[in-house]
Design a protein around this motif. Structure first.
Motif: not given
Length: 364
Positions: A83-85, A302-307, A337-339
């Protein structure tokens, strides 16, 4: 739209300072390595308890050269998480080693308990990832690895300002890799990175490798890379270093507010659960209705992301050449998950709006 990062705002705020500093560089003609790079390396050494610094053009190259420096060779096994880049595993593959993936704890971090089941006689190194600026519990990992003669490399790409008992991460293992990509808490206006180590031997070896393996202009001790930190990027980073502590303070204040306001929602607070020393590069919550929540927040501006939505062992790059791996916790968290936005350019009203929107969604 409340943005999930502040790359543009931060660059605009400091534009005139960048131009002034770059004019100084242009007037000297000091374009390769030179004073600005030395200044930045000196500053980073001070942040890292006097460790030795070798700046480079990316955190990925820092990982690659760290592995070469600790003796990772073709066929060796290197343990890390999924779960990393992609660069974390890509660097292992780049040196010809075999990546072995460990699962993570509920805080998304690798641990000694998740590493031990995949250790083998072929394990040459462990790469710990301080994901989202949360500190991995390094002390038991380094102790166990040193007892087995296994090198430890810290992936600190997201962890400038992350502390363990007041000490910057990146100084617990044999070497560490930092990234100064524009999206990072301390980011340039292009790519940048650094290797951090307390070993003079490793530092000297990597310092040569980053510059084609040269000892002098005409003498090479080995075949290296051209991976020097650009002087113009170093100049920009030297300006940003003056603001880093303020930016970190603001991130932690926002995280503290989220923790308090979201604690009793089904979304809940950050998965790090207020872990001491976190730099909050990301503030990540989890929801069984993640996609619905993300759409609802977007509708509210509201902008969110998934990382990261697809763990590495589920990526085509892995499946095309590697054996299937089961990582239950990693896979479950990736679906939930949600950033949330958590950066210094958020106003108090922005942060309140985000928290209120999540609480409203909870009532739907």
């Amino acid at each position: 739209m409340i943005r999930c990062n502040d790359v543009q705002e931060q660059a605009q705020d400091l534009t005139e300072a960048f131009f002034e500093q770059w004019r100084n560089v242009l007037s000297t003609g000091d374009f390769i390595l030179g004073e600005e790079v030395t200044r930045f390396e000196t500053w980073l050494s001070g942040r890292c308890n006097g460790a030795q610094i070798v700046s480079m053009n990316s955190g990925t190259d820092a990982l690659i050269l760290a592995m070469r420096a600790v003796g990772v060779r073709a066929g060796d096994e290197v343990i890390t998480c999924a779960n990393t880049f992609i660069a974390t595993v890509g660097a292992i593959v780049a040196v010809g080693a075999y990546p072995v993936l460990a699962d993570v704890e509920e805080d998304e971090l690798i641990s000694l308990q998740t590493i031990e089941p995949v250790l083998s006689d072929r394990t040459k190194a462990v790469v710990t990832v301080h994901l989202r600026g949360r500190p991995v519990d390094m002390v038991p990992i380094t102790a166990a690895c040193r007892a087995r003669d296994i090198a430890v490399i810290e992936d600190c790409a997201q962890a400038i300002g992350t502390l363990i008992e007041g000490r910057q991460v990146g100084t617990f293992g044999d070497a560490a890799a930092f990234s100064f990509h524009p999206l990072k808490t301390l980011g340039g206006l292009g790519d940048g990175g650094a290797l951090v180590t307390t070993s003079t031997k490793i530092a000297e070896y990597v310092r040569g490798l980053r510059n084609h393996g040269l000892r002098s202009r005409d003498e090479a001790f080995g075949f290296g890379l051209n991976t020097r930190l650009d002087a113009l990027q170093a100049a920009a980073l030297n300006i940003k270093t003056h603001y880093l502590d303020l930016w970190l303070q603001r991130r932690r204040a926002i995280a503290t507010y989220y923790d308090a306001v979201l604690a009793d929602t089904t979304t809940g607070s950050d998965l790090g659960r207020g872990k001491a020393g976190s730099a909050y590069y990301h503030y990540v919550v989890r929801s069984h209705r993640r996609n619905e929540l993300q759409q609802y927040l977007a509708h509210k501006g509201i902008q969110t992301a998934v990382h990261y939505p697809t763990p590495i062992h589920c990526q085509r790059a892995w499946l095309a050449s590697r054996s299937a791996v089961s990582l239950p916790v990693t896979e479950r968290l990736a679906k939930e998950i949600l950033t949330l936005p958590c950066h210094p350019h958020l106003s108090d009203s922005d942060v309140e709006k985000i928290a209120v929107a999540i609480r409203d969604f909870d009532l739907k």
